[in-house]
Design a protein around this motif. Structure first.
Motif, PDB file in Angstrom:
ATOM      1  N   LEU A  16       0.863  -1.154  -0.108  1.00  0.00           N
ATOM      2  CA  LEU A  16      -0.033   0.094   0.068  1.00  0.00           C
ATOM      3  C   LEU A  16       0.814   1.240  -0.109  1.00  0.00           C
ATOM      4  O   LEU A  16       1.808   1.337   0.726  1.00  0.00           O
ATOM      5  N   ALA A  17       0.597   2.226  -0.922  1.00  0.00           N
ATOM      6  CA  ALA A  17       1.353   3.510  -0.644  1.00  0.00           C
ATOM      7  C   ALA A  17       0.444   4.537   0.040  1.00  0.00           C
ATOM      8  O   ALA A  17      -0.753   4.117  -0.042  1.00  0.00           O
ATOM      9  N   TYR A  18       1.129   5.453   0.643  1.00  0.00           N
ATOM     10  CA  TYR A  18       0.304   6.551   1.168  1.00  0.00           C
ATOM     11  C   TYR A  18       0.459   7.674   0.268  1.00  0.00           C
ATOM     12  O   TYR A  18       1.304   8.394  -0.153  1.00  0.00           O
ATOM     13  N   GLY A  19      -0.918   8.294  -0.028  1.00  0.00           N
ATOM     14  CA  GLY A  19      -1.154   9.530  -0.915  1.00  0.00           C
ATOM     15  C   GLY A  19      -1.173  10.902  -0.157  1.00  0.00           C
ATOM     16  O   GLY A  19      -1.875  10.743   0.572  1.00  0.00           O
ATOM     17  N   CYS A  20      -0.249  11.595  -0.442  1.00  0.00           N
ATOM     18  CA  CYS A  20       0.147  12.879   0.365  1.00  0.00           C
ATOM     19  C   CYS A  20      -0.903  14.132  -0.394  1.00  0.00           C
ATOM     20  O   CYS A  20      -0.655  15.195   0.217  1.00  0.00           O
ATOM     21  N   MET A  21      -1.748  13.913  -1.438  1.00  0.00           N
ATOM     22  CA  MET A  21      -2.587  14.965  -1.827  1.00  0.00           C
ATOM     23  C   MET A  21      -3.479  15.784  -0.904  1.00  0.00           C
ATOM     24  O   MET A  21      -3.593  16.766  -0.973  1.00  0.00           O
ATOM     25  N   ARG A  22      -3.643  15.234   0.263  1.00  0.00           N
ATOM     26  CA  ARG A  22      -4.767  15.911   0.975  1.00  0.00           C
ATOM     27  C   ARG A  22      -3.988  16.227   2.397  1.00  0.00           C
ATOM     28  O   ARG A  22      -4.767  16.879   3.343  1.00  0.00           O
ATOM     29  N   ILE A 263      -3.291   5.045  -0.679  1.00  0.00           N
ATOM     30  CA  ILE A 263      -4.422   5.268   0.497  1.00  0.00           C
ATOM     31  C   ILE A 263      -4.425   7.048   0.752  1.00  0.00           C
ATOM     32  O   ILE A 263      -3.249   7.449   0.946  1.00  0.00           O
ATOM     33  N   GLY A 264      -5.424   7.565   0.653  1.00  0.00           N
ATOM     34  CA  GLY A 264      -5.369   8.992   0.631  1.00  0.00           C
ATOM     35  C   GLY A 264      -6.191   9.424   2.049  1.00  0.00           C
ATOM     36  O   GLY A 264      -6.255  10.613   2.341  1.00  0.00           O
TER      37      GLY A 264
END
Ligand code: NAP
Length: 300
Positions: A16-22, A263-264
């Motif tokens: 799982l990657a962690y998404g930093c957009m938020r 995952i965001g």
């Protein structure tokens, strides 16, 4: 947390990657940035090692927030795979730009905001219709030889565009990051997942929960379609004894192309809970049942 090799790069990361957009919230207030930092810490504690950024997230604020966490946690940087994206410009007029000067300048700004020497991965964010293969390849060469980027990939590319770029550069394209979720299943049909599996390129799925946990961008689901999908997801969640939104992740993880969902969530409990999807022994039968519930008809 399971680990996988990113493409054929030799770099291992969490599945799982962690998404930093938020990470900077809607307005980048102090409170929102603190919430973002807590999310990053929760992801690190939960075993995520792959972090996805873009120069445009929060107009740079998301990379800054992440950089603050790194600065407060000496030694952590070396345990992480830090990926960023470039090629969309917002500051003057909304355009895609793969010119060498824009790509190189964008990476230098990302490195500065993150407070690091090198990106482990750089992805081109969306295809620039005016992409010169030669010029893009030259940007990769310059960034790699200067030690600013270790490996490369793309995002939102169709297979033909990925192959065209690959033909022009010796740097292997290790990733194609595209939207894949139960609302948007284009990657099943447009060749992206076929190419990823055949060439061992890692597909990363953005907005993995859309259509199940929240209404997708450009939602086209009718009320009936959504209700049918939710009912089948509910049935499966009860069967596997997990929360319903984890079924959306299990559905992605079941695909043999080794999709890495990004995952965001910025909620620490959800960031930790998402890892439970990796433990679901999800069946082929349920994979198809969920697709058929979405489609409203049996596969032909
Ligand atoms: P996501 O994980 O599908 O969605 C996260 C959102 O869903 C958050 O607002 C979160 O709220 C909410 N959420 C999570 N679990 C929920 C639940 N059980 N019930 C209700 N709401 C829930 O993914 P995403 O954030 O849209 O995208 C993930 C990453 O993909 C981004 O961070 C970015 O790195 C990348 N991305 C790439 C592109 C591209 O073009 N390459 C485009 C978009 C995104 P809370 O935060 O309140 O938990």
């Amino acid at each position: 947390m399971q680990t996988i090799e990113i493409g054929k790069s030799g770099q291992m990361s969490s599945r799982l990657a962690y998404g930093c957009m938020r990470l900077a919230g809607d307005n980048g207030t102090v409170e929102e940035r603190e919430r973002g930092k807590a999310a990053v810490r929760a992801a690190i504690e939960s075993g995520y090692t792959l972090f996805d950024h873009a120069d445009i997230y929060g107009a740079g604020a998301c990379e800054e927030v992440f950089g603050e966490v790194l600065a407060e946690s000496p030694g952590v940087r070396d345990e992480l795979i830090i990926q960023s994206k470039c090629g969309i410009r917002f500051e003057d007029i909304h355009r895609y730009d793969f010119s060498k000067s824009w790509i190189v300048g964008s990476v230098e700004n990302s490195l500065q905001r993150l407070g690091i020497e090198q990106l482990d991965l750089l992805l081109l964010h969306r295809p620039d219709y005016l992409m010169s293969l030669e010029e893009t390849a030259a940007a990769f060469d310059e960034l790699h030889s200067a030690g600013k980027v270790a490996a490369f990939g793309v995002s939102n590319f169709l297979p033909s565009t990925l192959s065209a770029l690959q033909s022009a550069t010796p740097h292997r394209l290790q990733v194609n990051q595209v939207e894949i979720n139960l609302h948007n299943i284009e990657a099943l049909h447009n060749g992206v997942l076929d190419q990823c599996q055949a060439e061992r390129i890692t597909p990363q799925a953005w907005c993995p929960l859309a259509g199940i946990a929240w209404e997708a961008w450009g939602n086209t689901f009718s009320v009936e379609q959504s209700a049918r999908l939710q009912a089948e997801a509910r049935r499966q969640a009860d069967h596997y004894g997990v929360e319903k939104w984890l079924i959306a992740l299990a559905w992605l993880l079941r695909h043999p192309a080794n999709i890495s969902p990004i995952i965001g969530s910025t909620t620490p409990a959800r960031i930790a809970a998402a890892t439970a999807a990796l433990g679901i022994d999800y069946s082929r039968e349920d994979w198809y049942r969920l697709l058929e519930a979405r489609n409203g008809e049996a596969v032909p």
